[in-house]
Design a protein around this motif. Structure first.
Motif, mmCIF file in Angstrom:
data_model
loop_
_atom_site.group_PDB
_atom_site.id
_atom_site.type_symbol
_atom_site.label_atom_id
_atom_site.label_comp_id
_atom_site.label_asym_id
_atom_site.label_seq_id
_atom_site.Cartn_x
_atom_site.Cartn_y
_atom_site.Cartn_z
ATOM 1 N N SER A 69 0.834 -1.196 0.000
ATOM 2 C CA SER A 69 0.000 0.000 0.000
ATOM 3 C C SER A 69 0.872 1.250 0.000
ATOM 4 O O SER A 69 2.093 1.161 0.085
ATOM 5 N N VAL A 70 0.213 2.385 -0.080
ATOM 6 C CA VAL A 70 0.895 3.673 -0.017
ATOM 7 C C VAL A 70 0.277 4.458 1.129
ATOM 8 O O VAL A 70 -0.948 4.562 1.227
ATOM 9 N N ILE A 71 1.129 4.994 1.981
ATOM 10 C CA ILE A 71 0.668 5.824 3.090
ATOM 11 C C ILE A 71 0.805 7.275 2.643
ATOM 12 O O ILE A 71 1.905 7.737 2.344
ATOM 13 N N HIS A 72 -0.324 7.962 2.580
ATOM 14 C CA HIS A 72 -0.348 9.367 2.151
ATOM 15 C C HIS A 72 -0.487 10.236 3.397
ATOM 16 O O HIS A 72 -1.491 10.171 4.095
ATOM 17 N N TRP A 73 0.556 11.012 3.684
ATOM 18 C CA TRP A 73 0.580 11.918 4.833
ATOM 19 C C TRP A 73 0.255 13.324 4.367
ATOM 20 O O TRP A 73 0.794 13.786 3.350
ATOM 21 N N ILE A 74 -0.578 14.026 5.136
ATOM 22 C CA ILE A 74 -0.858 15.439 4.885
ATOM 23 C C ILE A 74 -0.687 16.179 6.213
ATOM 24 O O ILE A 74 -1.338 15.830 7.212
ATOM 25 N N LEU A 75 0.203 17.161 6.227
ATOM 26 C CA LEU A 75 0.359 18.043 7.375
ATOM 27 C C LEU A 75 -0.194 19.400 6.958
ATOM 28 O O LEU A 75 0.288 19.993 5.993
ATOM 29 N N GLU A 76 -1.197 19.878 7.661
ATOM 30 C CA GLU A 76 -1.790 21.184 7.364
ATOM 31 C C GLU A 76 -1.668 22.040 8.617
ATOM 32 O O GLU A 76 -1.945 21.571 9.715
ATOM 33 N N TYR A 77 -1.257 23.300 8.417
ATOM 34 C CA TYR A 77 -0.994 24.120 9.585
ATOM 35 C C TYR A 77 -1.132 25.608 9.300
ATOM 36 O O TYR A 77 -1.086 26.050 8.160
ATOM 37 N N GLU A 78 -1.298 26.349 10.402
ATOM 38 C CA GLU A 78 -1.239 27.800 10.373
ATOM 39 C C GLU A 78 -0.161 28.200 11.372
ATOM 40 O O GLU A 78 -0.253 27.892 12.571
ATOM 41 N N LYS A 79 0.863 28.877 10.886
ATOM 42 C CA LYS A 79 1.976 29.310 11.732
ATOM 43 C C LYS A 79 1.569 30.525 12.561
ATOM 44 O O LYS A 79 0.710 31.302 12.153
ATOM 45 N N LEU A 80 2.227 30.687 13.697
ATOM 46 C CA LEU A 80 1.975 31.852 14.541
ATOM 47 C C LEU A 80 2.554 33.121 13.920
ATOM 48 O O LEU A 80 2.041 34.206 14.122
ATOM 49 N N HIS A 81 3.668 32.987 13.177
ATOM 50 C CA HIS A 81 4.255 34.127 12.457
ATOM 51 C C HIS A 81 5.058 33.608 11.268
ATOM 52 O O HIS A 81 5.344 32.418 11.159
ATOM 53 N N ASP A 82 5.415 34.511 10.361
ATOM 54 C CA ASP A 82 6.020 34.079 9.095
ATOM 55 C C ASP A 82 7.503 33.727 9.190
ATOM 56 O O ASP A 82 8.110 33.350 8.191
ATOM 57 N N GLN A 83 8.117 33.813 10.361
ATOM 58 C CA GLN A 83 9.522 33.421 10.534
ATOM 59 C C GLN A 83 9.676 31.918 10.808
ATOM 60 O O GLN A 83 10.786 31.410 10.860
ATOM 61 N N ILE A 84 8.570 31.234 10.986
ATOM 62 C CA ILE A 84 8.603 29.791 11.270
ATOM 63 C C ILE A 84 8.715 29.037 9.946
ATOM 64 O O ILE A 84 7.904 29.235 9.041
ATOM 65 N N PRO A 85 9.748 28.171 9.817
ATOM 66 C CA PRO A 85 9.888 27.423 8.556
ATOM 67 C C PRO A 85 8.840 26.323 8.433
ATOM 68 O O PRO A 85 8.286 25.858 9.437
ATOM 69 N N ASP A 86 8.563 25.918 7.197
ATOM 70 C CA ASP A 86 7.678 24.774 6.983
ATOM 71 C C ASP A 86 8.326 23.547 7.622
ATOM 72 O O ASP A 86 9.548 23.423 7.654
#
Length: 155
Positions: free
Chosen positions: A113-130
């Motif tokens: 099988s294939v495991i499909h991961w999705i990480l969705e987020y809202e950062k507190l500020h724009d200095q935080i890297p993905d």
């Protein structure tokens, strides 16, 4: 100004069946520490029942050189499509993210099988890297679980 909203996705091909992999995250996440001992140090049920929407699970894990904690609520389960979504409600990730969700979908293939991961987020500020390192962490945990399931699966 950078984008505060992010979404990272990846696919992890594994040998185990989609239903077996999904069952681990859905009904037996406390077994993941047995498969991935260097990364997952414990998974505890804080409220509700294993696998039930609304249940709260606390993950103790080691990521980016540090012991960390994430308290998550099971937000959605789709047993037919082997999918589960966790929303982070407390812990280390809340230091950088206003909102953080992990979705794991296990897609059956002819072999494995294939495991499909999705990480969705809202950062507190724009200095935080993905969080590419967290996505890689998820890939490695998937591979560890696959190894454990493959050992069980062998006749």
């Amino acid at each position: 100004m950078g984008d505060l909203y992010g979404k990272l996705e990846t696919d992890v091909p594994i040998k185990a069946s989609a239903s077996m992999f999904h069952e681990i995250f859905h009904k037996k996440p406390h077994h993941i520490s047995n498969a991935s001992t260097d990364k997952i140090h414990g998974v505890d049920l804080h409220e509700g029942e294993w696998g039930q929407v609304g249940s709260i699970i606390c993950w103790k894990y080691f990521h980016d050189g540090k012991a960390r904690i994430a308290k998550e609520i099971i937000e959605h389960v789709d047993e037919e499509n082997n999918s589960i979504t966790f929303k982070v409600i407390e812990g280390d990730l809340t230091e950088h993210y206003k909102d953080f969700r992990l979705t794991i979908q296990c897609i059956p293939k002819e072999k494995g099988s294939v495991i499909h991961w999705i990480l969705e987020y809202e950062k507190l500020h724009d200095q935080i890297p993905d969080s590419h390192t967290l996505l890689q962490f998820c890939v490695e945990v998937s591979q560890d679980i696959d190894s454990m399931l493959s050992d069980i699966d062998e006749p």
